[in-house]
Design an enzyme around this catalytic site. Structure first.
Site, short mmCIF file in Angstrom:
data_model
loop_
_atom_site.label_atom_id
_atom_site.label_comp_id
_atom_site.label_asym_id
_atom_site.label_seq_id
_atom_site.Cartn_x
_atom_site.Cartn_y
_atom_site.Cartn_z
N GLU A 104 103.76 -77.22 -81.64
CA GLU A 104 104.35 -78.07 -80.13
C GLU A 104 106.00 -77.12 -79.03
OE1 GLU A 104 103.59 -82.59 -80.26
OE2 GLU A 104 104.43 -81.55 -81.68
N GLU A 124 98.43 -83.35 -87.66
CA GLU A 124 99.12 -84.79 -87.32
C GLU A 124 97.90 -85.83 -88.12
OE1 GLU A 124 102.00 -82.51 -85.20
OE2 GLU A 124 99.77 -82.72 -85.32
#
Length: 679
Positions: A104, A124
């Site tokens: 990210e 995740e």
């Protein structure tokens, strides 16, 4: 020393993270990145920024130890927004892994370069959450929805070369020139009229992808993810990248993230994550205990287990000598090993060259003396104590002093095997699970006299061959099979109360187990250990075998099977069970699916508590690790002990009492105190 440092290389600011072991994006790292970006913004001599990391990896994710704690700023989304908003180009220079929050951060940069061995991903989902710092919105805008969706929903990282092909990486660079290449790349883009901003891109968003596309993806890719909540939330978040402007898509992402992170599944999956790491720590062994060299392995038995065990070592680059009693069995075993490798190569796991390299490390033999120079010998022979003791005595006389002797026994007493040798301190159990070349779990059985260095060596070796290892003590069935026994007893008891086998199995498969006890029996074969000559219709299994209902291999067992081995309930079995219930004089019972489940699982938890009481497992989380990796217990419940903690130990204790079980004192004590098995 600060975890984030900066230095200027001409007009380029090099920002470096040094936060061992994996440069997790904890508060100090986030604050350091924010300060570095402020420095770049305020200094006119700086024209571009390169973000890189020391150590073995780029940012490998958020600091999950912060989950569930009060947030301390700056938040990761704010830091990434700051990076992306920079008027000066920012380049991520990636090595090792850019995972989760690390990717990210890289997506917030204007450009990304990487060395060829790097991997990038958003895993995740494997912790029961989704990317929460804009990843579900930026990645589809950078690589397109079709490439982004599987990365986010399945969570598997991709190699840098694949990342370059889909536009996630702008350039691959030499391993030893990463920072220099980053600076050179930065200088090459200084002065460009504009720089790509991930959140503002629309060129890769295909707005024609609608319900059909997402429904088809669910049908094909999410069948194995049944029961998990996070994958569907990931799909919804990626869908938002098509349907909504970036700011609204991020709000949707944060809303979905918030629900997941506070939910039971995410707590359970985070528990699983930490449990696997805790399992590798062995109680009572000094840090300076040496690890013995294992350069050559010997294996007795070239059958299914022996061959599968051999493949673990061959694939890890360790030569194996495999022993059989007869040439035909040896040839058959070697042939199966080769076929398994070739099958894996066809799926892209190995190259043809690697298959040949693995096979070249294998030495087949009929002579036990050829095992003499092995550093470790594992027997994978018939599960009979007398046979195993005979083998251990022979090995002890042949194999060089200082070598480790191990048994792949599933149930038997390793101390008895050690006692027939003159090296009891170098004997232990290595219980692999079938198929041994696929299953991740390895129970390392610590015998009474196993030396600390031998145990530590086995644990280190388990990592080298890609196993999740758990230390168990010597008891019948160790951890996993010992807990399986009371579940089977409970299932059999319910049969005798008139509960149908498919109702019992369905209660477990609905819970998330891959199969129930009677499906498992049919798969293994009901005639395992059954003697036709001595059979006298005493048990339901006897009658089934007498009627040639011996499981899947005969097309009928507890179930009837079609040509594709699909099961259907059997009227004949129902009639057999009804006959036994009538003969017993007991009144037939009727239980809900939930009560059937509890009657099966509560005794397992109780047995797990007894295992802890006796010191046969080091910690409750080790038991969870065994059941998730060896028996298909649904990871999203955290394992049997975590599941019991979740529903309440008082509920388990009351259920056990109601079902007539003697409750483990440890379990009763913790329930009374309001404590958990996993402290």
């Amino acid at each position: 020393m600060s975890v984030i440092t900066t230095r200027q290389d001409g007009d380029v600011l090099v920002v470096t993270s040094n936060n061992p072991p994996v440069n997790a994006l904890g508060q100090a790292v986030r604050a350091g990145l924010a300060d570095a970006m402020a420095q770049a913004a305020s200094d006119d001599s700086i024209k571009a920024v390169v973000i890189t990391c020391e150590g073995r990896t780029f940012f490998a994710g958020a600091d999950i130890t912060e989950f569930g704690k009060p947030p301390v700023g700056p938040s990761l989304p704010d830091v990434i927004d700051t990076i992306e908003a920079s008027k000066k180009p920012v380049i991520a220079a990636i090595h090792g892994t850019a995972l989760g929050g690390g990717l990210e951060v890289a997506l917030g940069c204007h450009y990304r370069i990487a060395i060829a061995s790097a991997k990038l991903g958003l895993p995740e989902v494997k912790l029961g959450i989704l990317p929460g710092a804009g990843g579900t919105q930026r990645l589809p805008r950078v690589v397109g929805v079709e490439a982004a969706l599987p990365m986010i929903v399945k969570g598997d990282p991709i190699p840098a070369a694949a990342a370059e092909r889909i536009g996630l990486v702008d350039k691959l660079v030499a391993d030893d020139q990463l920072v220099e290449s980053g600076v050179a790349f930065a200088k090459s883009v200084i002065g460009a009229a504009s720089h790509p901003v991930s959140s503002a891109r629309t060129d890769k968003i295909d707005s024609s992808l609608g319900d059909d596309f997402f429904d088809n993806f669910r049908k094909i890719e999410m069948r194995r993810l049944k029961g998990f909540e996070a994958p569907e939330a990931c799909v919804q978040a990626v869908r938002a990248a098509i349907d909504l402007p970036f700011e609204e898509g991020v709000k949707k992402e944060r809303e979905l993230f918030g629900k997941l992170v506070s939910g039971t599944q995410s707590q359970a999956l985070r528990h699983v994550f930490f449990a696997e790491r805790a399992a590798s720590k062995i109680d009572g062994i000094a840090a300076d205990t040496p690890v013995l060299p294992i350069n050559q392995v010997g294996i007795l038995g070239a059958g299914t287990m022996g061959g599968g065990i051999a493949m673990n070592f061959l694939s890890a680059g360790i030569p194996v000598t495999i022993l059989e009693r007869e040439q035909d069995a040896l040839d058959r075993g070697v042939s199966i090993i080769r076929k398994n490798y070739e099958r894996s190569a066809a799926r892209g796991k190995f190259t043809a060259e690697q298959v040949e390299q693995c096979m070249a490390r294998l030495t087949p033999t009929l002579d036990m003396n050829d095992l003499a120079d092995s550093d470790l010998v594992i027997e994978a022979i018939f599960e009979n104590m007398d046979v195993k003791k005979d083998v251990f005595a022979k090995l002890d006389a042949i194999v060089k002093p200082g070598a480790i002797l191990a048994s792949n026994t599933s149930y038997l007493n390793v101390d008895e095997m050690a006692a027939v040798t003159k090296r009891a301190d170098h004997v232990l159990g290595l219980h692999f699970f079938s198929p041994a070349n696929v299953m991740r779990l390895l129970e390392i059985v610590r015998a009474a006299k196993t030396a600390p260095a031998v145990l530590k060596t086995a644990m280190a070796l388990s990592k080298k061959i890609g196993k999740v290892a758990v230390v168990a003590g010597v008891c019948h069935g160790f951890i996993g099979n010992r807990m399986l026994s009371p579940r089977q007893q409970a299932a059999n008891a319910m049969l005798m109360q008139g509960i149908k086998p498919w109702d019992i199995d369905d209660a477990l498969t609905d819970f998330g187990m891959p199969m129930g006890p009677f499906q498992m029996s049919d798969l293994a074969g009901l005639d395992l250990g059954w003697n036709k000559e001595k059979s006298n219709s005493e048990t339901i299994r006897d009658v089934l075998c007498e009627r040639d209902r011996r499981g899947q291999k005969t097309g009928k067992g507890f179930y009837d099977y079609d040509e594709n081995r699909r099961r259907t309930p059997s009227a004949e079995v129902e009639e057999i069970i009804a006959g036994f219930v009538a003969k017993s004089g007991e009144t037939p019972q009727s239980y809900s699916a939930e009560e059937i489940r509890d009657r099966l699982l509560f005794p397992m938890v109780n047995e797990g508590a007894k295992i802890l009481e006796e010191g046969m497992a080091q910690r409750a989380s080790d038991i969870d690790t065994v059941w998730i990796n060896g028996y298909g217990w649904p990871a999203y419940t955290g394992g049997p002990m975590f599941w019991a903690d979740t529903i309440g130990l008082d509920v388990v204790v009351e259920g056990l009492k109601a079902y007539g079980h003697q409750v483990s004192p440890l379990l009763a004590d913790k329930a009374a105190k309001g404590e958990k098995l996993n402290s």
